[in-house]
Write a protein that holds these residues in place. Structure first.
Motif, short mmCIF file in Angstrom:
data_model
loop_
_atom_site.label_atom_id
_atom_site.label_comp_id
_atom_site.label_asym_id
_atom_site.label_seq_id
_atom_site.Cartn_x
_atom_site.Cartn_y
_atom_site.Cartn_z
N LYS A 240 58.13 -110.37 -65.88
CA LYS A 240 57.60 -109.68 -64.70
C LYS A 240 56.63 -108.56 -65.08
O LYS A 240 56.05 -107.94 -64.20
CB LYS A 240 58.75 -109.12 -63.87
CG LYS A 240 59.65 -110.18 -63.26
CD LYS A 240 60.76 -109.54 -62.44
CE LYS A 240 61.68 -110.59 -61.84
NZ LYS A 240 62.79 -109.97 -61.06
N GLY A 241 56.50 -108.30 -66.37
CA GLY A 241 55.57 -107.27 -66.80
C GLY A 241 56.28 -106.00 -67.23
O GLY A 241 57.34 -106.05 -67.84
N SER A 242 55.71 -104.84 -66.89
CA SER A 242 56.31 -103.57 -67.27
C SER A 242 55.78 -102.47 -66.36
O SER A 242 54.82 -102.65 -65.61
CB SER A 242 55.99 -103.23 -68.73
OG SER A 242 54.60 -103.16 -68.93
N MET A 243 56.44 -101.32 -66.43
CA MET A 243 56.00 -100.17 -65.65
C MET A 243 56.03 -98.94 -66.55
O MET A 243 56.74 -98.90 -67.56
CB MET A 243 56.90 -99.96 -64.44
CG MET A 243 58.32 -99.56 -64.77
SD MET A 243 59.25 -99.01 -63.33
CE MET A 243 58.34 -97.52 -62.91
N ALA A 244 55.24 -97.94 -66.17
CA ALA A 244 55.20 -96.69 -66.92
C ALA A 244 55.15 -95.52 -65.95
O ALA A 244 54.58 -95.62 -64.86
CB ALA A 244 54.00 -96.67 -67.85
N PHE A 245 55.74 -94.40 -66.36
CA PHE A 245 55.76 -93.19 -65.53
C PHE A 245 55.53 -91.98 -66.43
O PHE A 245 56.23 -91.81 -67.43
CB PHE A 245 57.09 -93.07 -64.79
CG PHE A 245 57.20 -91.85 -63.90
CD1 PHE A 245 56.27 -91.64 -62.88
CD2 PHE A 245 58.22 -90.93 -64.08
CE1 PHE A 245 56.36 -90.52 -62.06
CE2 PHE A 245 58.32 -89.81 -63.27
CZ PHE A 245 57.39 -89.60 -62.25
N ASP A 246 54.55 -91.16 -66.07
CA ASP A 246 54.22 -90.00 -66.90
C ASP A 246 54.58 -88.67 -66.24
O ASP A 246 54.18 -87.60 -66.69
CB ASP A 246 52.73 -90.00 -67.24
CG ASP A 246 51.83 -89.91 -66.01
OD1 ASP A 246 52.37 -89.82 -64.87
OD2 ASP A 246 50.60 -89.94 -66.18
N GLY A 247 55.37 -88.76 -65.16
CA GLY A 247 55.74 -87.55 -64.44
C GLY A 247 54.89 -87.31 -63.22
O GLY A 247 55.23 -86.51 -62.35
N LYS A 248 53.75 -88.02 -63.16
CA LYS A 248 52.84 -87.87 -62.02
C LYS A 248 52.60 -89.22 -61.34
O LYS A 248 52.82 -89.36 -60.15
CB LYS A 248 51.51 -87.29 -62.51
CG LYS A 248 51.62 -85.88 -63.06
CD LYS A 248 50.27 -85.37 -63.55
CE LYS A 248 50.41 -83.98 -64.16
NZ LYS A 248 49.09 -83.47 -64.66
N GLY A 249 52.14 -90.19 -62.14
CA GLY A 249 51.83 -91.49 -61.56
C GLY A 249 52.74 -92.58 -62.08
O GLY A 249 53.22 -92.53 -63.22
N MET A 250 52.99 -93.58 -61.24
CA MET A 250 53.77 -94.74 -61.61
C MET A 250 52.79 -95.91 -61.76
O MET A 250 52.03 -96.23 -60.86
CB MET A 250 54.80 -95.07 -60.51
CG MET A 250 55.94 -95.94 -60.94
SD MET A 250 57.27 -95.05 -61.80
CE MET A 250 57.97 -94.02 -60.52
N TYR A 251 52.81 -96.54 -62.92
CA TYR A 251 51.86 -97.61 -63.22
C TYR A 251 52.62 -98.90 -63.53
O TYR A 251 53.65 -98.88 -64.19
CB TYR A 251 51.00 -97.23 -64.44
CG TYR A 251 50.37 -95.86 -64.32
CD1 TYR A 251 49.12 -95.71 -63.73
CD2 TYR A 251 51.04 -94.71 -64.77
CE1 TYR A 251 48.53 -94.45 -63.60
CE2 TYR A 251 50.46 -93.46 -64.65
CZ TYR A 251 49.22 -93.32 -64.06
OH TYR A 251 48.64 -92.09 -63.93
N THR A 252 52.09 -100.01 -63.05
CA THR A 252 52.74 -101.30 -63.28
C THR A 252 51.72 -102.32 -63.79
O THR A 252 50.52 -102.22 -63.50
CB THR A 252 53.39 -101.86 -62.01
OG1 THR A 252 52.38 -102.02 -60.99
CG2 THR A 252 54.48 -100.93 -61.48
N ILE A 253 52.20 -103.28 -64.56
CA ILE A 253 51.38 -104.39 -65.02
C ILE A 253 52.20 -105.66 -64.88
O ILE A 253 53.41 -105.66 -65.17
CB ILE A 253 50.90 -104.19 -66.47
CG1 ILE A 253 49.93 -105.28 -66.88
CG2 ILE A 253 52.06 -104.11 -67.43
CD1 ILE A 253 49.21 -105.01 -68.19
N HIS A 254 51.57 -106.71 -64.40
CA HIS A 254 52.29 -107.97 -64.17
C HIS A 254 51.67 -109.09 -65.00
O HIS A 254 50.52 -109.05 -65.34
CB HIS A 254 52.24 -108.34 -62.68
CG HIS A 254 52.86 -107.30 -61.78
ND1 HIS A 254 54.22 -107.13 -61.66
CD2 HIS A 254 52.28 -106.36 -60.99
CE1 HIS A 254 54.47 -106.15 -60.80
NE2 HIS A 254 53.31 -105.66 -60.40
#
Length: 254
Positions: A240-254
């Motif tokens: 399903k991909g992955s997600m990342a969070f840096d404390g400000k934005g939530m980023y996803t890749i599929h």
């Protein structure tokens, strides 16, 4: 004059193993009569279709990967003073990985037997051996000069060595990428605090994130983990991909 210590782009720390891949086709794992049941025949002699040996382990695999990308790389770990240990040394030296931080012991080198069935189902039998016995005083932190540390999983006595290197990294402002296994994730945020306090990038899958935080929901888990490490949290989701969070934005890749 004093000789300057060698500077690396990244140093990895984790397990070093010999992996034995055994392809059993459909002869080892069989679908049971009941749904979701896999049967394994006992007392049988099963022909292996192929067998091959390779160097594996979370520490050595990543060290080789970084070296192939062109980074000056070293590996911290422990192997046995045996044929398998020599094989690991030879293999990673050929990949231009510096082995000066490797400790050796009379304990056997770690190895895994990986049973493949039709290339899909796997059973892995692990003997961690020397990987679990890296003593804190065997990690020569005073000689570590690097921009990054990559910490894979180390357990038992070696976990104490990992905490030592993480604390050193924090003092020296060395960036740390931490990739814990389920075994370490079970220690929770409190048990892993000395390493999380030094972590710039935390990488784990969704099951490991749940084990570490005792929470549900990707966004909730990501926020709890980011608060714990104050860095970037990456949660992998398999196909399903992955997600990342840096404390400000939530980023996803599929």
């Amino acid at each position: 004059f004093v000789m300057a210590l060698k500077k690396y782009d990244i140093i990895t720390m984790g397990s070093a193993t010999i992996d034995i891949f055994v392809d059993t086709g459909s002869d080892l794992f069989r679908k049971g009569k009941e749904k979701g049941i896999i049967e394994v025949p006992f007392g049988s002699k099963i022909e292996a279709k192929t067998v091959h040996f390779d160097v594996g382990g979370g520490g050595t695999n990543t060290a080789v990967s970084f070296s192939r990308m062109g980074f000056k790389t070293a590996f911290v770990g422990k192997i046995g003073d045996d044929a398998n240990g020599n094989r690991i040394l030879s293999a990673i030296k050929k990949e231009k990985v510096d082995t000066c931080f490797i400790a050796r012991t009379k304990e056997p080198t770690g190895f895994s037997v990986i049973l493949d069935a039709d290339g899909r189902d796997r059973t892995i039998i692990v003997h961690r051996g020397a990987n679990n016995h890296l003593q804190p005083d065997e990690v020569r932190v005073s000689k570590i000069r690097t921009d990054w540390l990559y910490l894979a999983t180390m357990i038992d006595e070696s976990f104490e060595a990992m905490k030592k290197i993480a604390c050193y990294a924090k003092r020296k402002k060395i960036k740390v990428a931490f990739n814990p296994s389920p075994h370490l994730a079970k220690k929770g945020l409190r048990g892993l605090k000395p390493i999380l306090d030094a972590t710039s990038i935390l990488i784990m899958n969704d099951k490991e994130a749940k084990l570490m935080t005792k929470k549900n929901g990707l966004q909730v888990m990501a926020k709890v983990l980011q608060k714990a490490c104050k860095g970037i949290v990456v949660i992998t989701l398999g196909h399903k991909g992955s997600m990342a969070f840096d404390g400000k934005g939530m980023y996803t890749i599929h």
